[in-house]
Structures are given as structure tokens and as C-alpha cells.
Design a protein around this motif. Structure first.
Motif, short mmCIF file in Angstrom:
data_model
loop_
_atom_site.label_atom_id
_atom_site.label_comp_id
_atom_site.label_asym_id
_atom_site.label_seq_id
_atom_site.Cartn_x
_atom_site.Cartn_y
_atom_site.Cartn_z
N ALA A 133 6.76 -16.68 -31.92
CA ALA A 133 5.72 -17.69 -31.98
C ALA A 133 6.20 -19.04 -32.46
N THR A 134 5.95 -20.43 -31.92
CA THR A 134 6.18 -21.55 -32.54
C THR A 134 4.96 -22.24 -33.02
N LEU A 135 5.29 -23.07 -33.88
CA LEU A 135 4.18 -24.00 -34.51
C LEU A 135 4.88 -25.46 -34.55
N GLN A 136 3.97 -26.56 -34.13
CA GLN A 136 4.13 -27.92 -34.43
C GLN A 136 3.06 -28.82 -34.57
N ARG A 137 3.04 -29.85 -35.27
CA ARG A 137 2.06 -30.58 -35.36
C ARG A 137 1.73 -31.62 -34.39
N THR A 138 0.68 -31.58 -33.96
CA THR A 138 0.22 -32.50 -33.01
C THR A 138 -0.08 -33.95 -33.40
N ASP A 139 -0.33 -34.94 -32.31
CA ASP A 139 -0.53 -36.26 -32.62
C ASP A 139 -1.56 -36.59 -33.46
N GLY A 140 -2.67 -35.52 -33.24
CA GLY A 140 -3.97 -35.65 -33.91
C GLY A 140 -3.96 -35.27 -35.46
N GLY A 141 -2.92 -34.65 -35.98
CA GLY A 141 -2.71 -33.93 -37.30
C GLY A 141 -2.80 -32.65 -37.30
N GLY A 142 -3.21 -31.93 -36.17
CA GLY A 142 -3.51 -30.37 -36.11
C GLY A 142 -2.17 -29.73 -36.06
N ILE A 143 -2.29 -28.47 -36.03
CA ILE A 143 -1.09 -27.72 -35.68
C ILE A 143 -1.35 -26.73 -34.52
N VAL A 144 -0.58 -26.90 -33.44
CA VAL A 144 -0.62 -26.00 -32.42
C VAL A 144 0.35 -24.98 -32.36
N MET A 145 0.02 -23.72 -31.73
CA MET A 145 0.79 -22.41 -31.81
C MET A 145 0.99 -22.19 -30.23
N TRP A 146 2.59 -22.03 -30.07
CA TRP A 146 2.69 -21.36 -28.82
C TRP A 146 3.37 -19.83 -29.12
N SER A 147 2.87 -18.91 -28.07
CA SER A 147 3.55 -17.67 -28.63
C SER A 147 3.74 -16.78 -26.91
N GLU A 148 4.66 -15.92 -27.11
CA GLU A 148 4.99 -15.26 -25.84
C GLU A 148 4.19 -14.30 -25.43
N ARG A 149 3.08 -13.82 -26.15
CA ARG A 149 1.63 -13.01 -25.60
C ARG A 149 0.57 -13.67 -25.76
N ARG B 150 11.36 -35.03 -46.19
CA ARG B 150 11.93 -35.98 -47.10
C ARG B 150 11.27 -37.32 -47.44
N GLN B 151 10.40 -37.67 -46.55
CA GLN B 151 9.68 -39.04 -46.71
C GLN B 151 8.55 -38.84 -45.78
N ALA B 152 7.53 -39.56 -46.04
CA ALA B 152 6.35 -39.84 -45.20
C ALA B 152 6.32 -39.36 -43.72
N CYS B 153 5.66 -38.53 -43.16
CA CYS B 153 6.11 -38.12 -41.70
C CYS B 153 4.69 -37.45 -41.46
N SER B 154 3.84 -38.16 -40.34
CA SER B 154 2.83 -37.55 -39.93
C SER B 154 2.79 -36.39 -39.06
N ASP B 155 3.93 -36.24 -38.52
CA ASP B 155 4.18 -35.00 -37.55
C ASP B 155 4.68 -34.01 -38.08
N CYS B 156 5.03 -33.65 -39.36
CA CYS B 156 5.93 -32.86 -40.15
C CYS B 156 5.03 -31.82 -40.48
N LEU B 157 5.54 -30.60 -40.89
CA LEU B 157 4.74 -29.20 -41.24
C LEU B 157 5.49 -29.05 -42.61
N SER B 158 4.79 -28.46 -43.63
CA SER B 158 5.31 -27.98 -44.70
C SER B 158 5.21 -26.34 -44.76
#
Length: 381
Positions: A365-381, A271-279
């Protein structure tokens, strides 16, 4: 899952169940002959019936209505060995055959320990490894879609998959007990028949146009469970924590009859500028023609995540994926499915920089933004 309250619920309901049944049958018999009397009998039948329904709701809402248990033949075998072994031990322990009682007790104990070591310990280990601050999750529900968005303690679910138990497992893995928003993109079974897992835990329900009475019954069941219902069209929006969810499709004038090309398409933006958000853009089961119209009309700017349409079928408008330039492509697909999903043509059309996350290969699997601006994935396999 093993129900904890099943025996207690049946014991408490048993005294009034025959009353409700007899009064209901009597109302059916009297209906054609004495409608007024039948209405009065029906009103009487409502009392025990509402008691039974209320009892079920109360016990189901305790949060410990069921406990996880392995499925399949070995789960059934383990249940039988533990149950009958324990019962036989208590029956035989005062008899002369104490050795037999000890053997049965040992078998029951060994089986329980095996279940804990082979099922519960790995399950607990996987749950403990799930990150807390993920933004988008793709559930492994087999050949179907179920995605979750999280922000600031609020949760939105997009589709349910086909099997309620698979969806329940995923929500439990992610630690989710209530959903602020549920979106059913369309009413194909691989997107909605997991709906029983949502009764009583859904605050708001969005759908595209229902096609028939069966679709409407799903909506009615969730509304009866407490959901606020809304049939959405292009331009509808909702806030979810730091995000805005916007409906990009269908329009007020649908492309065709309800189905794949009437899927609800959702765009996720901060909704506003966000450094750790995903689109993200979530395409339901939209086909090539509908995707082409959508791409020409909306002219989407690039996104971080795209939910590939129709489980990666060949029915795609490739320029849409090229324009989205997504870093991650999510594909909800079943292992060894007979549809050929995901299609090689779709995989070849995705940008070379796009990483494909498949539920058949990666599990939940889950996705999230890292502090460095990348995207990190966790998965159960």
C-alpha cells in the motif's frame, strides 16, 4: 524469478573454475607445511576467483538479470512444459512424426499464453495502477516489516522482511532500482533476512547495535556491495528530499541487550513548511517499557502516520498512540500468522479516527497527501 544470464555465466566461468578450485585446495594442503608457498598459491587463485566474481557482478548489474515468473508448482510446471515442448519440437520437426511436433509446439505455446494472461497481465495492470507521487509505502512481505519513503527521487527503506524475493517484488512494483538509505531497525529475521535483495543497490546503511557475528556478516555483505555503513543512535539525522529523518531511539546507553527494545525508531518530518508532505513515526519492534520511556522523553507532536510496533503485538504503551493522533496506522503482518497479530487490545487502543492499513489484508500500500490536505491510499488488493 528466472535468471537470464545463468547459462551464459556458467559457460564463461567454466574454463577457470577448476583452476581456482585446484589452487585453493593446494593452498589448504600447503598452508600448515609451507606457509610462504601457500600464500603465493592463494595469490594465484585470486586471479580466476576475482574473474568469476567480477563476471557475476557485471551480469547481475545489467538490470535484466532476471525476469519475473510465477512461483510454486504451476510456475515449475509451466517452465517444464514450455522448455521441453519447445526442445522436443525442434528435435522432432524434421522427423516423420510432424504431428507430434505440432502437438508439443501447441502445448508449449498454449502454456506460455496462459502464463502471460494469468500472471503477467495482472502484474502489469497492478504496476500501472501504482501512483507516481506516493510518499510512504508499506510492502507486503508476509510476517515482517518493509517500508519505503520517497521524496524528490530519493528512496529510504526501513527493514527488509524475511524473504528477499518478496522484497524484490515490492521494489519492482514501486519502480525502485536504487536505495539512498537503508535502515535495519534490529536484526530479527523478519526485519533483516531479506537483505540479499539490497546488495549493490544500497548507498547508505544504518543499523542499531549488532548482537552477534551473524548480524555483522549482514552488515559486511552490504558494505562489500557498496554501502556506506553507520551505526546510529538518538540524535542522528539524514535528509531525504524534502524530509528529515531523525533517530529517536536507541540512546547512547541502550535499555538492554540488542533486540526489540534496541530497535531504531525514526521520526519523519518535512524540513520546511510543506502543504503536501506527510509526517510519521516508525517504531520498529519497541516494547511497552521502551515505548513509555521514549514517549516521556521525546513528547512527540501528532503525526500523520505511525508504523505500529512489533506487528501489532499486545506489548504496547497505549498512551503513546493516543498522543500521536495518527490518521494512518501501518501494521506489517502475515496472513494467518500464529502470533495473534495484530492483537485486539492494540486495535482497540488506537484512536477511533485512525485508519489501520494491514499488509495481510491490503497487500502493498502507498500513502500520499492530496491537494485538499487529506491522505489517499492506494493498495494492490
Amino acid at each position: 524469478m528466472i535468471p537470464l544470464w545463468g547459462v551464459l555465466a556458467n559457460a564463461l566461468a567454466a574454463p577457470v573454475a577448476p583452476i581456482a578450485t585446484i589452487l585453493g585446495m593446494l593452498a589448504c594442503v600447503l598452508g600448515p607445511l609451507l606457509p610462504g608457498v601457500a600464500d603465493a598459491v592463494t595469490a594465484l587463485a585470486w586471479v580466476p576467483s576475482s574473474y568469476i566474481a567480477g563476471l557475476g557482478r557485471v551480469l547481475a548489474s545489467t538490470g535484466i538479470a532476471t525476469i519475473p515468473w510465477p512461483s510454486g508448482w504451476w510456475g515449475a510446471l509451466a517452465t517444464g512444459v514450455i522448455g521441453y515442448g519447445a526442445l522436443a519440437f525442434f528435435v522432432m520437426r524434421r522427423s516423420a512424426n510432424r504431428l507430434g511436433a505440432r502437438i508439443l509446439a501447441g502445448m508449449a505455446s498454449a502454456t506460455l499464453i496462459a502464463v502471460v494472461l494469468m500472471y503477467f497481465v495482472p502484474t502489469w495492470a497492478v504496476r500501472a495502477s501504482v501512483p507516481d507521487d506516493w510518499t510512504i509505502a508499506q510492502c507486503d512481505v508476509g510476517q515482517g516489516d518493509a517500508l519505503v519513503i520517497q521524496s524528490e527521487g530519493a528512496y529510504a527503506l526501513i527493514d527488509t522482511g524475511e524473504f528477499p524475493e518478496r522484497l524484490e517484488e515490492c521494489l519492482a512494483l514501486l519502480g525502485i532500482t536504487n536505495l539512498d538509505l537503508v535502515v535495519l531497525t534490529h536484526f530479527d529475521k523478519d526485519h533483516v533476512t531479506g537483505w540479499p535483495a539490497l546488495v549493490g543497490v544500497t548507498h547508505e546503511l544504518w543499523t542499531g547495535p549488532p548482537e552477534n557475528e551473524a548480524d555483522q556478516r549482514i552488515i559486511d555483505a552490504l558494505v562489500e556491495g557498496g554501502a556506506i555503513y553507520r551505526q546510529v543512535r538518538r540524535g542522528d539525522t539524514a535528509s531525504l528530499g524534502a524530509y528529515s529523518l531523525s533517530v529517536a531511539w536507541p540512546d547512547t546507553a541502550p535499555l538492554g541487550s540488542p533486540g526489540n527494545d534496541s530497535s531504531v525508531v525514526l521520526e519523519l518530518r518535512p524540513r520546511q513548511a510543506c502543504s503536501d508532505c506527510l509526517s510519521g513515526l516508525f517504531l520498529g519492534d519497541l516494547g511497552e517499557r521502551a515505548q513509555q520511556i521514549l514517549a516521556a522523553r521525546e513528547r512527540f507532536s501528532p503525526v500523520d502516520v505511525v508504523k505500529v510496533s512489533h506487528h501489532g503485538s499486545a506489548d504496547q504503551y497505549h498512551p503513546l498512540y493516543e498522543a500521536l493522533e495518527a490518521s494512518i496506522a501501518l501494521i506489517g503482518v502475515g496472513a494467518e500468522n500464529t502470533y495473534g497479530h495484530p492483537a485486539p487490545s492494540l486495535l482497540a487502543a488506537l484512536p477511533s479516527t485512525t485508519i489501520v492499513v494491514r499488509s495481510d489484508r491490503d497487500g502493498t500500500a502507498t500513502l500520499q497527501r492530496t491537494d485538499g490536505g487529506g491522505i489517499v491510499m492506494w493498495s494492490e488488493r
